[in-house]
Design an enzyme around this catalytic site. Structure first.
Site, PDB file in Angstrom:
ATOM      1  N   ASN A 123     -22.088  27.983 -30.025  1.00 55.19           N
ATOM      2  CA  ASN A 123     -20.692  28.268 -30.381  1.00 55.19           C
ATOM      3  C   ASN A 123     -19.697  27.538 -29.480  1.00 55.19           C
ATOM      4  O   ASN A 123     -18.496  27.809 -29.530  1.00 55.19           O
ATOM      5  CB  ASN A 123     -20.408  29.774 -30.285  1.00 55.19           C
ATOM      6  N   ASN A 133     -12.393  26.027  -3.811  1.00 59.64           N
ATOM      7  CA  ASN A 133     -12.740  27.344  -4.353  1.00 59.64           C
ATOM      8  C   ASN A 133     -12.317  27.531  -5.806  1.00 59.64           C
ATOM      9  O   ASN A 133     -12.968  28.265  -6.557  1.00 59.64           O
ATOM     10  CB  ASN A 133     -12.107  28.429  -3.473  1.00 59.64           C
ATOM     11  N   ALA A 134     -11.216  26.889  -6.218  1.00 63.64           N
ATOM     12  CA  ALA A 134     -10.701  27.112  -7.578  1.00 63.64           C
ATOM     13  C   ALA A 134     -11.809  26.858  -8.589  1.00 63.64           C
ATOM     14  O   ALA A 134     -12.525  25.855  -8.501  1.00 63.64           O
ATOM     15  CB  ALA A 134      -9.513  26.192  -7.850  1.00 63.64           C
ATOM     16  N   TYR A 173     -20.533  26.180 -17.426  1.00 59.35           N
ATOM     17  CA  TYR A 173     -20.318  26.631 -16.048  1.00 59.35           C
ATOM     18  C   TYR A 173     -21.538  26.289 -15.173  1.00 59.35           C
ATOM     19  O   TYR A 173     -21.399  25.775 -14.060  1.00 59.35           O
ATOM     20  CB  TYR A 173     -20.068  28.138 -16.068  1.00 59.35           C
ATOM     21  N   ASP A 203      -2.628  26.977  -5.537  1.00 63.18           N
ATOM     22  CA  ASP A 203      -2.989  27.584  -6.829  1.00 63.18           C
ATOM     23  C   ASP A 203      -2.042  27.046  -7.885  1.00 63.18           C
ATOM     24  O   ASP A 203      -1.038  26.391  -7.572  1.00 63.18           O
ATOM     25  CB  ASP A 203      -2.953  29.124  -6.759  1.00 63.18           C
TER      26      ASP A 203
HETATM   27  P1  NAD Z   1     -10.725  34.139  -9.852  1.00 59.87           P
HETATM   28  O1  NAD Z   1     -10.620  33.801 -11.292  1.00 59.87           O
HETATM   29  O2  NAD Z   1     -10.432  35.557  -9.432  1.00 59.87           O
HETATM   30  O3  NAD Z   1      -9.778  33.170  -8.985  1.00 59.87           O
HETATM   31  C1  NAD Z   1      -9.782  31.770  -9.182  1.00 59.87           C
HETATM   32  C2  NAD Z   1      -8.445  31.210  -8.739  1.00 59.87           C
HETATM   33  O4  NAD Z   1      -8.466  29.800  -9.003  1.00 59.87           O
HETATM   34  C3  NAD Z   1      -7.259  31.807  -9.509  1.00 59.87           C
HETATM   35  O5  NAD Z   1      -6.257  32.197  -8.621  1.00 59.87           O
HETATM   36  C4  NAD Z   1      -6.826  30.654 -10.407  1.00 59.87           C
HETATM   37  O6  NAD Z   1      -5.444  30.663 -10.717  1.00 59.87           O
HETATM   38  C5  NAD Z   1      -7.229  29.438  -9.575  1.00 59.87           C
HETATM   39  N1  NAD Z   1      -7.347  28.246 -10.388  1.00 59.87           N
HETATM   40  C6  NAD Z   1      -7.973  28.113 -11.587  1.00 59.87           C
HETATM   41  N2  NAD Z   1      -7.814  26.874 -12.061  1.00 59.87           N
HETATM   42  C7  NAD Z   1      -7.065  26.189 -11.153  1.00 59.87           C
HETATM   43  C8  NAD Z   1      -6.558  24.862 -11.099  1.00 59.87           C
HETATM   44  N3  NAD Z   1      -6.783  23.993 -12.087  1.00 59.87           N
HETATM   45  N4  NAD Z   1      -5.832  24.498 -10.028  1.00 59.87           N
HETATM   46  C9  NAD Z   1      -5.571  25.393  -9.022  1.00 59.87           C
HETATM   47  N5  NAD Z   1      -6.042  26.653  -9.022  1.00 59.87           N
HETATM   48  C10 NAD Z   1      -6.763  27.055 -10.091  1.00 59.87           C
HETATM   49  O7  NAD Z   1     -12.188  33.697  -9.417  1.00 59.87           O
HETATM   50  P2  NAD Z   1     -13.108  34.186  -8.198  1.00 59.87           P
HETATM   51  O8  NAD Z   1     -14.055  35.193  -8.706  1.00 59.87           O
HETATM   52  O9  NAD Z   1     -12.307  34.493  -6.993  1.00 59.87           O
HETATM   53  O10 NAD Z   1     -13.973  32.851  -7.967  1.00 59.87           O
HETATM   54  C11 NAD Z   1     -13.660  31.866  -7.008  1.00 59.87           C
HETATM   55  C12 NAD Z   1     -14.746  30.811  -7.006  1.00 59.87           C
HETATM   56  O11 NAD Z   1     -16.019  31.411  -6.777  1.00 59.87           O
HETATM   57  C13 NAD Z   1     -14.866  30.072  -8.339  1.00 59.87           C
HETATM   58  O12 NAD Z   1     -15.180  28.704  -8.082  1.00 59.87           O
HETATM   59  C14 NAD Z   1     -16.038  30.756  -9.001  1.00 59.87           C
HETATM   60  O13 NAD Z   1     -16.672  29.929  -9.948  1.00 59.87           O
HETATM   61  C15 NAD Z   1     -16.916  31.053  -7.818  1.00 59.87           C
HETATM   62  N6  NAD Z   1     -17.872  32.139  -8.050  1.00 59.87           N
HETATM   63  C16 NAD Z   1     -17.464  33.416  -8.272  1.00 59.87           C
HETATM   64  C17 NAD Z   1     -18.421  34.411  -8.474  1.00 59.87           C
HETATM   65  C18 NAD Z   1     -18.059  35.863  -8.673  1.00 59.87           C
HETATM   66  O14 NAD Z   1     -18.961  36.675  -8.811  1.00 59.87           O
HETATM   67  N7  NAD Z   1     -16.784  36.228  -8.703  1.00 59.87           N
HETATM   68  C19 NAD Z   1     -19.766  34.084  -8.481  1.00 59.87           C
HETATM   69  C20 NAD Z   1     -20.147  32.771  -8.283  1.00 59.87           C
HETATM   70  C21 NAD Z   1     -19.189  31.800  -8.061  1.00 59.87           C
END
Ligand code: NAD
Length: 445
Positions: free
Chosen positions: A297, A286-287, A351, A236
């Site tokens: 906008n 996952n990030a 996105y 992270d």
């Molecule tokens: P979150 O924001 O809670 O966690 C994301 C993590 O990624 C954070 O810890 C952040 O610090 C880290 N991160 C961001 N940019 C980074 C970088 N450049 N390098 C290293 N780490 C980085 O998000 P989440 O809800 O746990 O989502 C995780 C994944 O699942 C994402 O890819 C998101 O798009 C996808 N997703 C989430 C949902 C949802 O409903 N929460 C739905 C569809 C997809």
């Protein structure tokens, strides 16, 4: 973040009120623990022919209570409809209607799983029609199920048979509590190096890296992979360093502070994996970030950062991983897509583009992974209860949360279990695909 509504309607006054007013009545889903049995009741296998016999024999082998028919009052944990021999749509009725007669006996969090063949590979129009009919049948049936029960399918592509290891690996996942929030979906399988039942630690001996692992879905993925026996490197950004260290400690993993958009991110992961474990086998991209705005906008910074984190970094890192001799033993990559990348979502053009791009990348990369006996797949979560979604305004969030067949948001663990499956030996026949973990979200397919 907690889903208070689901708690409210789960008992007493709240339950009666919801029933009277015809409000959604989500139930607590049966979720995976290594100690629990695969199913909590009998499995009924419907369908004729060698495929059905073979599947029934295999389920018996897994220690399940398997029936080919069942009395009128006994509760059922799973219905498996083996439809691999269809050559005309008229032939679907026998098994479909037999299943219909048993639906009222399905337990809460019960399972309906079809096993059918790929329509695209059928030469005869009637055969293709019959195979495609299973798609519409199952997706509609899944919307009729109640009390946390789900309906999903295994689709056999060329070379795979109903009772072949690849099909059984997918079937076992769909029957298990690991697929709690997977609903109305199809897993397509080809023959592959598959062990359908990997036991309690299917990832023993494997080394995994999970990006964005400090919190949310990433933390849950790291926990699931570790529980399944893998050694896990959690990555992270430095600003999340403290949370990252805490999560790494909690799951017994190794923390690495790195921004995945930096040029050397993949090399640093490879160096650490090489030093500590001598190899790298599983990569979970996952990030991800959101920077929502209506396109009218949208500014350059919002657009660019989402593309950079959500897809460009993955493309660059995969090049480095695939070029490395450390990533050679049946390598697996799993990328996080999103239902926004499939159905689109207002305010998320950047996105949605980035998550659709993930799907394109995964599809095109599949042959390259297969060269080394590996696979790459995407998981597309729907509404998952995390910090990301807790920032959505209340009314929009409440609607998004209920707009699926299970009438609730998924948990990070639900996404994590799907990823652990795709990273493991049971998914050897699954490559280049997108598995939605969305409770059959009403948006998109
Ligand atoms: P979150 O924001 O809670 O966690 C994301 C993590 O990624 C954070 O810890 C952040 O610090 C880290 N991160 C961001 N940019 C980074 C970088 N450049 N390098 C290293 N780490 C980085 O998000 P989440 O809800 O746990 O989502 C995780 C994944 O699942 C994402 O890819 C998101 O798009 C996808 N997703 C989430 C949902 C949802 O409903 N929460 C739905 C569809 C997809």
């Amino acid at each position: 973040m907690a889903d208070k509504y689901t708690e409210f309607v789960s008992r007493g006054f709240g339950r009666d009120l919801a029933r009277k007013l015809g409000l959604p009545q989500p139930v607590k889903l049966r979720r995976y623990t290594p100690e629990q049995p695969l199913l909590d009741g009998p499995a009924v296998v419907l369908g004729q022919g060698d495929g059905a016999e073979g599947v029934a024999a295999q389920l018996l082998d897994w220690g399940l209570d398997v029936r080919r028919s069942i009395g009128g009052s006994e509760k059922i944990a799973a219905l498996v409809l083996v439809l691999d021999e269809l050559s005309h749509p008229a032939e679907l009725s026998a098994t479909a209607l037999a299943a219909g007669q048993l639906l009222r006996q399905l337990r809460p969090s019960g399972r309906v799983v079809t096993v059918s063949r790929d329509a695209a590979s059928a030469m005869e129009p009637a055969t293709a029609a019959a195979r495609q009919a299973v798609d519409g049948f199952l997706r509609s049936l899944a919307k009729e199920l109640r009390a946390g029960a789900t309906g999903n399918g295994v689709v056999l592509e060329d070379g795979a048979d109903a009772a072949s290891p690849a099909a059984l690996g997918a079937l076992r996942f769909l029957l298990s509590a690991r697929s709690a929030f997977v609903d109305g979906q199809f897993l397509r399988v080809t023959e592959g190096d598959t062990v359908p039942d990997g036991g309690r630690e299917p990832l023993a001996g494997r080394v995994a890296v999970v990006t964005g692992a400090a919190r949310g879905i990433g933390a849950a993925i790291a926990a699931s992979l570790s529980r399944d026996g893998a050694k896990v490197i959690l990555v992270d950004v430095p600003v999340a360093g403290e949370q990252l260290a805490a999560t790494a400690n909690a799951v017994g993993g190794v923390a690495l502070q790195a921004d995945i958009t930096s040029e050397d991110a993949a090399q640093r992961i490879l160096d650490l994996a090489g030093e500590r474990f001598g190899h790298l086998d599983i990569v979970v991209h996952n990030a991800g970030i959101t920077r929502d705005k209506l396109l009218a906008n949208m500014d350059q910074a919002r657009w660019d950062s989402v593309i950079a984190v959500n897809i460009a970094s993955q493309l660059r890192m995969n090049e480095a991983f695939l070029a490395s001799s450390l990533f050679r033993d049946r390598p697996r990559i799993v990328s996080l897509a999103s239902t926004s990348g499939i159905a689109g979502n207002r305010g998320q053009t950047n996105y949605g583009a980035s998550k659709a791009a993930v799907i394109g990348m995964v599809r095109a990369s599949a042959p390259r992974l297969a060269e080394h006996g590996g696979a790459i797949n995407a998981v597309a979560p729907g509404f998952i209860e995390t910090e990301m979604t807790s920032r959505i305004p209340f009314a929009t969030r409440e609607v998004a949360r209920r707009l699926n067949s299970l009438q609730q948001g998924g948990l990070p663990q639900d996404v994590a279990e799907a990823i652990a499956f795709l990273a493991g030996p049971a998914a050897g026949g699954v490559n280049g695909q997108v598995l939605r973990v969305c409770g059959q979200n009403l948006v998109g397919q």
